[in-house]
Scaffold this motif. Structure first.
Motif, PDB file in Angstrom:
ATOM      1  N   SER A  30       0.241   7.854  -6.089  1.00  0.00           N
ATOM      2  CA  SER A  30      -0.916   8.682  -5.569  1.00  0.00           C
ATOM      3  C   SER A  30      -1.024   8.561  -4.002  1.00  0.00           C
ATOM      4  O   SER A  30      -1.123   9.491  -3.446  1.00  0.00           O
ATOM      5  N   ARG A  85      -9.566  -0.532   2.315  1.00  0.00           N
ATOM      6  CA  ARG A  85     -10.271  -1.270   1.543  1.00  0.00           C
ATOM      7  C   ARG A  85      -9.280  -2.370   0.847  1.00  0.00           C
ATOM      8  O   ARG A  85      -9.573  -3.393   0.552  1.00  0.00           O
ATOM      9  N   ASP A  90      -6.104  10.454  -3.914  1.00  0.00           N
ATOM     10  CA  ASP A  90      -6.680   9.361  -4.253  1.00  0.00           C
ATOM     11  C   ASP A  90      -6.251   8.595  -5.609  1.00  0.00           C
ATOM     12  O   ASP A  90      -6.099   9.305  -6.713  1.00  0.00           O
ATOM     13  N   PHE A 139      -0.995   3.666  -8.362  1.00  0.00           N
ATOM     14  CA  PHE A 139      -1.388   3.528  -6.993  1.00  0.00           C
ATOM     15  C   PHE A 139      -0.243   4.083  -5.856  1.00  0.00           C
ATOM     16  O   PHE A 139      -0.656   5.059  -4.989  1.00  0.00           O
ATOM     17  N   ALA A 150      -9.380   4.842 -10.443  1.00  0.00           N
ATOM     18  CA  ALA A 150     -10.367   3.991 -10.181  1.00  0.00           C
ATOM     19  C   ALA A 150      -9.544   2.710 -11.079  1.00  0.00           C
ATOM     20  O   ALA A 150      -9.691   1.486 -10.564  1.00  0.00           O
ATOM     21  N   LEU A 167      -6.858   1.387  -8.685  1.00  0.00           N
ATOM     22  CA  LEU A 167      -7.239   0.665  -7.495  1.00  0.00           C
ATOM     23  C   LEU A 167      -7.772  -0.763  -8.196  1.00  0.00           C
ATOM     24  O   LEU A 167      -7.665  -1.768  -7.396  1.00  0.00           O
ATOM     25  N   THR A 177       1.000  -1.293   0.068  1.00  0.00           N
ATOM     26  CA  THR A 177      -0.194   0.137   0.030  1.00  0.00           C
ATOM     27  C   THR A 177       0.911   1.300  -0.036  1.00  0.00           C
ATOM     28  O   THR A 177       0.107   2.204  -0.327  1.00  0.00           O
ATOM     29  N   THR A 223      -5.558   4.663   5.347  1.00  0.00           N
ATOM     30  CA  THR A 223      -6.728   5.562   4.797  1.00  0.00           C
ATOM     31  C   THR A 223      -8.013   4.741   4.323  1.00  0.00           C
ATOM     32  O   THR A 223      -7.888   3.463   4.583  1.00  0.00           O
ATOM     33  N   SER A 224      -9.198   5.170   4.137  1.00  0.00           N
ATOM     34  CA  SER A 224     -10.272   4.519   3.560  1.00  0.00           C
ATOM     35  C   SER A 224      -9.761   3.696   2.163  1.00  0.00           C
ATOM     36  O   SER A 224     -10.363   2.439   2.138  1.00  0.00           O
ATOM     37  N   VAL A 225      -9.086   4.112   1.414  1.00  0.00           N
ATOM     38  CA  VAL A 225      -8.602   3.184   0.218  1.00  0.00           C
ATOM     39  C   VAL A 225      -7.621   2.157   0.789  1.00  0.00           C
ATOM     40  O   VAL A 225      -7.840   1.105   0.215  1.00  0.00           O
ATOM     41  N   THR A 226      -6.740   2.529   1.790  1.00  0.00           N
ATOM     42  CA  THR A 226      -5.816   1.185   1.720  1.00  0.00           C
ATOM     43  C   THR A 226      -6.402   0.388   2.758  1.00  0.00           C
ATOM     44  O   THR A 226      -6.323  -0.906   2.648  1.00  0.00           O
TER      45      THR A 226
END
Length: 357
Positions: A266, A306, A272, A263, A275, A278, A242, A301-304
């Protein structure tokens, strides 16, 4: 600031720093030590200030009871990238007999404090990285790909290709310009050696002990290097991450990074991911094309989060990494645990087909 011999420093600036701290309503630098207790030392020897608990612990292994070692960052959840030093922190750096820090903009608050100080001896880990590896880590500035090293294969090890979005095809296992050099064991051993030499110059009576402690610390790292060599001997295993925190460690084991470059860029730039980037990373995990996911839990973060959830749903091993010492840990124990996680994750894994490299 060099390692040339010097007499014990006089401390006119220490009195001024202490006065500044008092006026600011703080009696001392917030404390140090992986155990959250006051730094060791009898108060009469050299005073060492480190940027993070990682470097404080390395310095402490060398100093023993002959010097006091403190860390500016003592909170195990703090992010050194965004840490803002207080005036008391800056005064403590300026008043130190020796400052130990990472450099390359990672702990830039130290550079700011040193800029307002006198001739304070320093040990800068990125300088030791350059010396022992021949590589260079420049000051990082967030920007577009290409401005600060865009996570391409900086070390020339571009091994094959993997389908990825936005022109970021290909993968590598190089750490490149990654500033997280405390994951490089040769670098850390060199930092310990340099700390010993600086302390020996400040405190000649204990010079032999400082140097012996540094050698003992380096010897304790050797089994970890051996384990990474054993992983390398088995082949090049694919992984995803990540964030490029542990990349120097993975490079030492010659692992192959399949994470989409976009990724990683970013995350480095605090934006972010697209798409497509990710989705590409989530597909890697869902299809179990990597042996493990390296996850920086300190900057989640919310992305990592996920991404981690996707790894767990696919039964891909998650190797947890942080940027400062976990509470109650020392450097050697911390790294031993990470290497054990790594070995366990790869126990039944299949090496990547990277063209015979």
């Amino acid at each position: 600031m060099s390692s040339t011999s010097r007499q014990k420093r006089t401390r006119p600036n220490r009195a001024l720093a202490a006065l500044a701290v008092t006026l600011l309503g703080a009696s001392t630098l917030a404390a140090c030590g992986a155990d959250g207790q006051a730094a060791t030392g009898d108060g009469d020897g050299p005073e060492v200030v480190a940027s993070t608990t990682v470097y404080a612990d390395i310095a402490r292994q060398v100093a023993g009871d002959n010097a006091t070692v403190e860390s500016v960052i003592s909170d195990p959840t703090a992010d050194p990238h965004s840490f803002e030093a207080s005036p008391a922190d800056a005064a403590a750096v300026a008043a130190a007999d020796l400052v130990v820090y990472n450099g390359a903009g990672y702990d830039g608050f130290v550079d700011q404090a040193l800029g307002n100080a006198g001739d304070v001896p320093v040990v800068r880990a990125v300088d030791e990285y350059s010396r022992v590896t021949g590589g260079a880590v420049g000051a990082h500035e967030h920007g577009e790909d290409g401005e600060d090293g865009d996570h391409a294969a900086h070390d020339g090890h571009d091994h094959g290709a993997v389908d990825g979005p936005d022109g970021h095809d290909g993968h590598d296992h190089g750490a490149g310009e990654n500033e997280h050099v405390w994951f490089s064991f040769p670098t850390v051993a060199a930092v310990a050696e340099r700390v010993a030499e600086e302390l020996a110059a400040l405190d000649a009576d204990n010079a032999d002990e400082y140097r012996a402690n540094a050698r003992e610390f380096a010897d304790a790292l050797a089994p970890l290097d051996d384990e990474l060599d054993a992983i390398h001997d088995r082949g090049h295993f694919p992984y995803a991450q990540t964030e490029q925190v542990g990349a120097h460690l993975f490079e030492a084991a010659h692992l192959t990074d399949l994470t989409p470059r976009g990724f990683l860029s970013s995350v480095e730039d605090d934006t972010d991911p697209s798409a497509a980037d990710l989705a590409a990373l989530l597909d890697l995990l869902a299809e179990r094309r990597v042996a493990f996911l390296a996850f920086n839990s300190q900057t989640e973060t919310s992305v990592t989060a996920r991404v981690r959830d996707a790894a767990e749903e696919a039964d891909v091993v998650v190797v947890d990494l942080t940027e400062t010492l976990p509470e109650g840990a020392d450097y050697l124990g911390w790294m031993t645990g990470i290497v054990e996680q790594l070995s366990g994750a790869l126990a039944d894994a299949t090496p990547a087909d990277d063209g015979g490299h």
